[in-house]
Design an enzyme around this catalytic site. Structure first.
Site, PDB file in Angstrom:
ATOM      1  N   THR A 137       0.881  -0.858  -0.599  1.00  0.00           N
ATOM      2  CA  THR A 137      -0.310  -0.139   0.020  1.00  0.00           C
ATOM      3  C   THR A 137       1.299   1.506   0.491  1.00  0.00           C
ATOM      4  O   THR A 137       2.239   1.541   0.099  1.00  0.00           O
ATOM      5  CB  THR A 137      -0.667   0.247   1.029  1.00  0.00           C
ATOM      6  N   ASP A 138       0.630   2.159  -0.292  1.00  0.00           N
ATOM      7  CA  ASP A 138       0.905   3.471  -0.178  1.00  0.00           C
ATOM      8  C   ASP A 138       1.864   3.687   1.465  1.00  0.00           C
ATOM      9  O   ASP A 138       2.926   4.335   0.952  1.00  0.00           O
ATOM     10  CB  ASP A 138       0.205   4.742  -0.122  1.00  0.00           C
ATOM     11  N   CYS A 139       1.537   3.801   2.491  1.00  0.00           N
ATOM     12  CA  CYS A 139       1.609   3.593   4.054  1.00  0.00           C
ATOM     13  C   CYS A 139       2.553   2.743   4.191  1.00  0.00           C
ATOM     14  O   CYS A 139       3.448   2.757   4.945  1.00  0.00           O
ATOM     15  CB  CYS A 139       0.312   3.635   4.504  1.00  0.00           C
ATOM     16  N   TYR A 140       2.306   1.123   3.261  1.00  0.00           N
ATOM     17  CA  TYR A 140       2.809   0.159   3.682  1.00  0.00           C
ATOM     18  C   TYR A 140       3.311  -0.773   2.484  1.00  0.00           C
ATOM     19  O   TYR A 140       2.852  -1.315   1.566  1.00  0.00           O
ATOM     20  CB  TYR A 140       2.286  -1.197   4.348  1.00  0.00           C
TER      21      TYR A 140
END
Ligand code: SF4
Ligand code: SF4
Lengths: 402, 135
Positions: A137-140
């Site tokens: 994901t964008d954050c992970y």
């Protein structure tokens, strides 16, 4: 009438009188209930045996760059773990087996290695292999992670068990014509053997049959460390038929327990392989019973000869959920080495280790005597024999397929 | 000359008969009794080291079989890893030789190697893999 506060004060001073659930039997026979209730402060009970509903959850810490395991897949030593939580929390179940384990394809399967064994290795401080893949994901952003893990580096490692310490249990026999491989062990045809699984006169819930002292929040010995009773266990069934001494005549109450895996030891958490059945974890548990009054003593002094277990056919009846009970036998008979069933002498075997249960009861006794283990006041009671609380079978209902 | 270790299982009705001695007389086999006893199910068990000339050896075994004696070759030893055994006792009723029995006092499960006939049952079913085969 003693209170937990008074008992703890004595433990703190180092002069609490503690006996095991075996020792109290002789003591009561010698001195009588009244005297023992005055003299003794704590009775220690224990059990050691396979407890399938065990698992461990742990937090591995955040990698750099970060990864979110939920929605992806994750194994520890090739054993699948459940990761559908926050980014790096996982749950490892005792009965999980590696994807490439042949299971029962060649019958009976060996089930050499699985979740229970990984838990034992973690407790032993051994490195284990973690392999994960995630969708990113964008954050992970990270998608792949392969690393060694060691329990000392984990943020939390917690043993959680949603059902154990069964208050009494079936004795398994096989009336059919062929050998069966069950969670109660290998059962030879036509009453070839009878397997039981309870510590009997040492077992926690058999010594406090109405849960007067054991409740939610009770501090216990768990796998070598300190644990707590978190809830009543799944399939808790307190309203079953009981004998005149109040002891259930079959499986009844259960406990859910929780504790810090980092304190536990591989001696009391042992990976277990049941041929033809699967992998599980054997756990050692010890539960202290505070001696409030004479009734506690009377209940705790019950012997194997006064505790009866139902004999059930695991050849046909159990798999079909038939509730037929073939006979009732006492733990004293079971421990004698054989029981009489339908005119036949049937040799008995045990899944739960009485020798280890005794060791735990003694160990817990020593810890209390030496002021290392204090008792807790339960914060809530377990659903009791009058609660109406009952275990239900599955009611299967059809649904329309699109 | 060949020499082999075998386990002989005598059904109850044969326990009293001098079958083994016939092996010496009629087949000229030599034997060395390693273990001999009656199991809890009253079956006779004997572990022998048999030796003799090849044709007589086979005939001797054939004779035993014809009497109703079951023969199991013994090519391995079974040992217990004491560290792994939890003293559960699930092996006790399955051991055909009564080699795994609980001690009445300590409640530990005692393994008597001198009774073990290395049938391998406990190796398969011990949940803690405490029973090991040594070749
Ligand atoms: S089954 Fe295994 S662990 Fe249990 S008593 Fe026998 S040898 Fe020991
Ligand atoms: S191998 Fe195991 S089951 Fe077989 S005789 Fe020896 S101890 Fe008994």
């Amino acid at each position: 009438m003693k209170t937990i506060k008074e008992i703890n004060a004595k433990i703190g001073r180092g002069d609490a009188v503690v006996v095991t659930a075996e020792e109290i039997i002789d003591l009561v026979a010698k001195k009588g209930v009244r005297k023992v209730a005055r003299e003794v402060d704590v009775v220690t009970t224990a059990t050691f045996g396979p407890m399938c509903s065990s698992g461990v959850y742990f937090n591995i810490g955040h990698s750099k760059p970060r990864i979110k395991l939920g929605g992806g897949s994750c194994t520890v030593n090739d054993v699948p773990v459940y990761a559908a939580f926050g980014a790096v929390d996982v749950f490892l179940g005792a009965t999980a087996v590696p994807d490439d384990d042949p299971r029962n394809k060649i019958f009976p399967g060996e089930f050499k290695y699985g979740g229970g064994h990984v838990i034992q290795e973690l407790a032993a401080g051994k490195d284990v292999r973690l392999e994960c893949s995630a969708y990113g994901t964008d954050c992970y952003p990270r998608r792949k992670l392969e690393t060694l893990l060691n329990i000392r580096d984990l943020n939390e490692a917690v043993l959680f068990n949603m059902r154990n310490c069964y208050q009494n249990y079936n004795v398994a026999v096989n009336l059919s014509g062929k050998t069966v491989f069950t969670y109660m062990g290998m059962l030879k045809p036509r009453l070839g053997n009878a397997n039981y699984s309870s510590a009997g006169q040492l077992s926690p819930l058999l010594k406090d049959p109405y849960y007067r002292t054991i409740g939610i929040g009770t501090r216990i010995f768990l796998g070598g460390g300190i644990g707590y009773i978190a809830w009543h266990g799944t399939q808790h069934n307190p309203c079953v038929e009981r004998g005149r001494n109040g002891i259930p005549l079959g499986g009844a109450g259960t406990l859910a327990v929780i504790g810090d895996l980092k304190q536990m030891s591989p001696e009391w958490l042992v990976g277990t392989s049941m041929a033809g059945y699967g992998v599980t974890l054997s756990i050692g548990i010890g539960v202290p019973i505070p001696v409030f009054d004479e009734e506690v003593v009377r209940r705790a002094a019950v012997t194997d000869a006064e505790i009866y277990a139902p004999v059930v056919d695991y050849g046909r009846d159990y798999p079909q959920r038939s509730s037929r009970i073939i006979a009732e036998v006492s733990y004293a008979e079971l421990r004698s080495g054989n029981i009489k069933l339908r005119g036949k002498t049937v040799p008995t075997g045990s899944l739960s280790s009485y020798a280890r249960a005794r060791k735990i009861a003694v160990l817990l006794k020593t810890r209390i005597e030496e002021g290392e283990f204090f008792l807790t006041e339960p914060s809530a009671a377990l659903p009791g024999a009058e609660s109406g609380y009952k275990v239900k079978p599955l009611n299967e209902r059809l649904y329309k397929k699109e | 000359m060949i020499s082999r270790k075998v386990v002989l299982h005598f059904p109850r009705k044969l326990v009293e008969q001098p079958i083994v001695f016939k092996l010496v007389k009629d087949y000229e086999l030599n034997f060395n009794i390693l273990k001999a006893y009656v199991t809890p199910d009253e079956e006779g068990l004997m572990v022998l080291e048999l030796s003799g000339e090849e044709p007589a050896f086979e005939k001797g075994l054939h004779y035993l079989k014809s009497c109703g004696v079951k023969i199991q070759p013994l090519s391995q030893d079974v040992v217990r890893n004491e560290k792994k055994c939890t003293d559960c006792g699930v092996c006790v009723p399955l051991c055909p030789a009564g080699a795994l029995l609980p001690d009445k006092e300590s409640r530990e499960i005692v393994f008597s190697e001198d009774k073990c006939i290395a049938c391998g049952v406990c190796v398969r079913i011990c949940p803690f893999k405490a029973m090991e085969v040594r070749f």
